[in-house]
Design a protein around this motif. Structure first.
Motif, short mmCIF file in Angstrom:
data_model
loop_
_atom_site.label_atom_id
_atom_site.label_comp_id
_atom_site.label_asym_id
_atom_site.label_seq_id
_atom_site.Cartn_x
_atom_site.Cartn_y
_atom_site.Cartn_z
N VAL A 164 1.11 -1.16 -0.04
CA VAL A 164 0.49 -0.09 -0.04
C VAL A 164 1.11 1.55 -0.03
CG1 VAL A 164 -1.83 -0.73 1.11
CG2 VAL A 164 -0.01 -0.21 2.78
N LYS A 165 0.17 2.52 -0.46
CA LYS A 165 1.37 3.53 -0.39
C LYS A 165 1.73 4.20 0.92
CE LYS A 165 -0.63 5.25 -4.98
NZ LYS A 165 -1.78 6.41 -5.81
N GLU A 166 2.54 4.43 0.43
CA GLU A 166 2.96 5.90 2.21
C GLU A 166 3.17 5.21 3.50
OE1 GLU A 166 4.27 7.92 1.23
OE2 GLU A 166 3.31 9.09 -0.22
N SER A 167 3.39 3.22 3.12
CA SER A 167 3.35 2.26 4.43
C SER A 167 4.13 2.81 5.59
CB SER A 167 3.22 1.09 4.66
OG SER A 167 4.79 0.95 4.07
N ILE A 168 5.04 3.26 5.84
CA ILE A 168 6.30 3.92 6.87
C ILE A 168 4.93 4.94 7.23
CG2 ILE A 168 8.33 4.86 7.18
CD1 ILE A 168 9.33 2.21 5.46
N PHE A 169 5.19 6.27 6.52
CA PHE A 169 5.02 7.08 6.99
C PHE A 169 3.49 7.07 7.67
CE2 PHE A 169 1.41 10.77 6.48
CZ PHE A 169 2.23 12.16 6.46
N ALA A 170 2.52 6.31 7.27
CA ALA A 170 1.53 5.61 8.45
C ALA A 170 1.38 4.93 8.98
CB ALA A 170 0.66 5.18 7.36
N PHE A 171 2.73 4.38 9.24
CA PHE A 171 2.92 3.64 10.77
C PHE A 171 3.92 4.70 11.45
CE2 PHE A 171 1.52 -0.39 11.31
CZ PHE A 171 1.04 -0.76 9.59
N VAL A 172 4.33 5.23 11.02
CA VAL A 172 5.07 5.99 12.04
C VAL A 172 3.99 7.24 12.28
CG1 VAL A 172 6.09 8.93 11.90
CG2 VAL A 172 7.44 7.01 10.70
N VAL A 173 2.84 8.05 11.80
CA VAL A 173 1.94 8.95 12.52
C VAL A 173 1.21 7.25 13.36
CG1 VAL A 173 -0.70 9.70 12.06
CG2 VAL A 173 1.18 10.19 10.68
N ILE A 174 0.22 6.25 13.05
CA ILE A 174 0.29 5.38 13.90
C ILE A 174 0.50 5.49 15.11
CG2 ILE A 174 -0.46 3.02 14.28
CD1 ILE A 174 -1.02 2.77 10.87
N ILE A 175 2.06 5.01 15.26
CA ILE A 175 3.32 5.13 16.34
C ILE A 175 2.62 6.15 16.95
CG2 ILE A 175 5.12 4.71 17.49
CD1 ILE A 175 5.50 3.16 15.31
N ALA A 176 2.22 7.54 16.59
CA ALA A 176 2.24 8.91 17.13
C ALA A 176 0.71 8.86 18.42
CB ALA A 176 2.42 10.26 15.99
N LEU A 177 -0.08 8.61 16.73
CA LEU A 177 -0.68 8.52 17.53
C LEU A 177 -1.40 7.66 19.07
CD1 LEU A 177 -3.65 8.60 14.49
CD2 LEU A 177 -2.30 10.61 16.41
N PHE A 178 -0.44 6.02 18.78
CA PHE A 178 -0.42 5.67 19.59
C PHE A 178 -0.47 5.73 20.68
CE2 PHE A 178 1.44 1.46 21.22
CZ PHE A 178 0.38 0.67 22.01
N SER A 179 0.99 6.06 20.89
CA SER A 179 1.48 6.58 22.18
C SER A 179 1.09 7.62 22.44
CB SER A 179 2.91 6.99 21.21
OG SER A 179 3.76 6.01 20.61
N ALA A 180 0.51 8.45 22.00
CA ALA A 180 -0.63 9.84 22.77
C ALA A 180 -1.72 9.03 23.66
CB ALA A 180 -1.39 10.42 21.92
N TYR A 181 -2.63 8.03 22.70
CA TYR A 181 -3.55 7.15 22.96
C TYR A 181 -3.33 6.65 24.35
CZ TYR A 181 -8.03 4.41 23.59
OH TYR A 181 -9.24 3.66 23.74
N LEU A 182 -2.25 5.98 24.34
CA LEU A 182 -1.90 5.25 26.01
C LEU A 182 -1.78 5.91 26.55
CD1 LEU A 182 -1.13 1.36 25.26
CD2 LEU A 182 1.28 2.32 25.57
N ALA A 183 -0.85 6.97 26.60
CA ALA A 183 -0.83 7.82 27.68
C ALA A 183 -1.71 7.71 28.13
CB ALA A 183 0.24 8.87 27.53
N GLU A 184 -2.66 8.41 27.78
CA GLU A 184 -4.26 8.39 28.05
C GLU A 184 -4.78 7.48 28.51
OE1 GLU A 184 -6.95 10.45 25.61
OE2 GLU A 184 -6.18 12.14 25.77
N LEU A 185 -4.70 6.57 28.80
CA LEU A 185 -6.01 5.11 29.46
C LEU A 185 -4.28 4.81 30.37
CD1 LEU A 185 -5.46 2.07 26.46
CD2 LEU A 185 -6.82 3.85 27.48
N PHE A 186 -3.36 5.10 30.55
CA PHE A 186 -2.35 5.38 31.59
C PHE A 186 -2.73 7.07 32.94
CE2 PHE A 186 -0.60 1.56 29.73
CZ PHE A 186 -0.40 0.92 31.11
N GLY A 187 -3.64 7.41 32.24
CA GLY A 187 -3.47 8.75 33.10
C GLY A 187 -2.64 10.01 32.65
N LEU A 188 -1.90 9.26 31.56
CA LEU A 188 -1.11 10.66 31.71
C LEU A 188 -1.73 11.00 30.20
CD1 LEU A 188 2.44 7.88 31.32
CD2 LEU A 188 1.69 9.63 32.87
N HIS A 189 -1.06 12.57 30.40
CA HIS A 189 -1.84 12.91 28.84
C HIS A 189 -1.39 12.47 27.79
CE1 HIS A 189 -3.09 16.61 27.05
NE2 HIS A 189 -4.03 16.84 27.27
N ALA A 190 -2.26 13.03 26.49
CA ALA A 190 -1.90 12.49 24.76
C ALA A 190 -0.31 13.05 24.54
CB ALA A 190 -2.70 13.00 24.80
#
Lengths: 390, 159
Positions: free
Chosen positions: A212-238
């Motif tokens: 698929v197109k732009e797979s690496i870029f997409a996964f970098v963005v996915i990890i940015a959002l994932f790290s932010a979301y996981l932090a919120e789950l742990f009560g930290l800020h995104a």
């Protein structure tokens, strides 16, 4: 106003005003904040849900790119320990001044601690041009500023993570609650470090092979959002999670291909970050800034003095002469991006009110304008411009 | 061009592509720098040779980074470039005195047993112009788009 038109207008004005400020010799962030102020006066209140969501993404991507592009773990290890004393001193004084000011004005302990945290970061980029112009980047205070700034963001974000988590309790937490906060922070860090060392590098070797197109870029963005979301789950800020996610990707070759970096930067600085800065400008209560009087003046003066005095004493302790210590202290005064993210976190979590928010935005703007000027005067006062290279 | 051969020529070319590994086409005589080499020495290399990228090796001979033309240009022109590029990292790099302090410490690497088609795919998809080739942590060569193009050209010519 139609959302499409609103976003279009914000990005357009942020870029045009940003360019105007750049050409006038000031950082573009001032133009982006001004664009927000103008839009706020002329058109709308910043209550659009879409807009605040875009601004939140801006804060997330601002801190993600700070970790992803500007932090190198190896550099942290090799940074001179000598810089720790001036760094701790300038942060300690800035934090202390913020805390004291809050207490004197009866803002409550949590809001006062937050003011301390909001006084702590430094944005060295604002004065780099001045240091270059006066051949001072390679001087002793110049290199010390750069080394100190390596620690600065990390300590600032650590402080933010503590105060933001404290805010979820709506009070200064008890001993047991502090233990829970610390445990959550440690658990989050352990998971992220495990992912960063063991999972992400392998993940990218597979992602690279995807069709698929732009797979690496997409996964970098996915990890940015994932790290932010996981932090919120742990009560930290995104935003804290986004910064940590960025740091963990900063040494993975496939995630740091120049082409991918350029796309991430385009997404952040082309769209979301200007919207975030403009949103800050729109959120400023101009009426308050106009009538604030003594409180706003004290916020500006003490935030700048905290850095100056702390930096001055810290460098004197490690043997700098009077002039070099003064240059270091002045160089530590400017605040910009990270500061505004800290501020927006405080506002969105309800820790600080509009008055404190507006006063600190004013302080950021003043610091960006006056720091290079004061630094220039201090350097010139020595009278050996162009010859000062240690 | 006409041919009287009964087999499909494109099949033949395809098979040849599949049998070519990076080890067959990479440049093995690579000029490297060590992490303690001075920035002046590195700049001199760019002046002397026409290569775009120089691998940086540790004292143990392991690949620890690369220095490319973009880095050198940024270091040389730091005081002239737009202030928007005056990031903290770029400022630290501009003061670097040895190769270690200016290199990109996360180079894209591939192994020598990777096929020509996979390497070409990587280069095209992610706009990578050249990659260091390592086997067991040791640098064994560099492969560039030019190497791939030359090989494809040769293969098609023979096919």
């Amino acid at each position: 106003m139609d959302t499409l038109l609103l976003i279009l207008l914000i990005v357009f004005l942020a870029k045009v005003f940003g360019e105007a400020f750049e050409r006038a010799g000031f950082p573009s962030i001032l133009g982006e904040i001004s664009a927000g102020v103008v839009i706020g006066i002329l058109f709308i209140e910043p209550d659009s849900e879409v807009l605040s969501f875009f601004a939140e993404l801006g804060a997330i991507f601002l801190l993600f790119t700070a970790g992803y592009r500007e932090v190198h773990i190896a550099q942290l290890r090799s940074a001179s320990m000598e810089a720790l004393i001036p760094t701790i001193m300038q942060m300690f004084f800035a934090f202390g001044f913020g805390l004291m000011l809050g207490l004197v004005f009866n803002l409550g302990l949590l809001q006062s601690i937050f003011m301390g945290v909001a006084f702590s970061p430094t944005s060295i980029g604002v004065v780099v041009k001045t240091l270059i112009d006066f051949d001072y980047l390679s001087s002793r205070p110049g290199t010390m500023m750069l080394t100190s700034a390596i620690f600065d963001d990390i300590i600032g974000i650590f402080l933010l993570s503590i105060v933001a988590t404290m805010a979820t309790y709506n009070q200064v937490p008890s001993g047991m609650q502090m233990f829970v906060i610390a445990a959550k922070l440690v658990a989050y860090m352990l998971i992220m470090v495990f992912l960063g060392l063991k999972v992400f590098p392998r993940l990218f070797t597979h992602v690279q092979k995807m069709h698929v197109k732009e797979s690496i870029f997409a996964f970098v963005v996915i990890i940015a959002l994932f790290s932010a979301y996981l932090a919120e789950l742990f009560g930290l800020h995104a935003v804290i999670g986004a910064f940590i996610g960025g740091v963990l990707l900063s040494d993975i070759p496939l995630a740091k291909i120049r082409d991918v970096q350029s796309k991430v930067s385009g997404l952040a600085y082309g769209i979301f970050v200007p919207i975030f800065f403009a949103f800050i400008g729109m959120s400023v209560e101009l009426e308050f800034v106009r009538t604030a009087g003594i409180f706003a003046v004290l916020v500006v003066v003490l935030a700048l003095l905290g850095k100056l005095i702390g930096g001055f004493i810290g460098t004197r302790l490690i043997g700098f002469d009077y002039h070099d210590s003064l240059v270091f202290g002045l160089g530590m005064m400017p605040r910009a991006g990270v500061e505004l993210v800290v501020l927006s976190v405080g506002r969105s979590m309800g820790i600080i009110g509009d008055e404190v928010f507006s006063a600190i935005v004013l302080m950021v703007v003043v610091s960006i304008v006056v720091s290079p000027i004061l630094l220039k005067i201090a350097i010139m006062s020595k009278g050996d411009i162009g010859h000062h290279v240690d | 061009m006409t041919t009287s051969e009964t087999k499909n020529p494109s099949d033949s070319v395809e098979n040849k592509f599949l049998s070519v590994n990076i080890a067959d086409i990479m440049s093995k005589d690579v000029i490297t720098v060590t992490e303690d080499d001075s920035v002046e020495d590195v700049i001199e290399l760019f002046e002397k040779h026409h290569f775009h990228t120089y691998p940086v090796l540790s004292a143990d001979g392991e690949l620890v980074g690369v220095i490319d033309q973009n880095i050198i240009l940024e270091v040389l022109m730091f005081d002239r470039i737009s202030r928007t590029k005056h990031t903290h990292m770029a400022a630290i790099r501009s003061l670097g005195e040895d190769a270690k302090s200016i290199m990109i410490s996360h180079p894209v690497t591939i192994t020598s047993d990777i096929g020509l088609c996979d390497a070409a795919d990587l280069m095209l998809k992610h706009h990578i112009n050249r990659a260091c080739v390592i086997d067991d942590g040791k640098l064994v060569g560099i492969v560039s788009k030019r190497d791939v193009i030359n090989e494809v050209y040769r293969t098609r010519g023979l096919g």
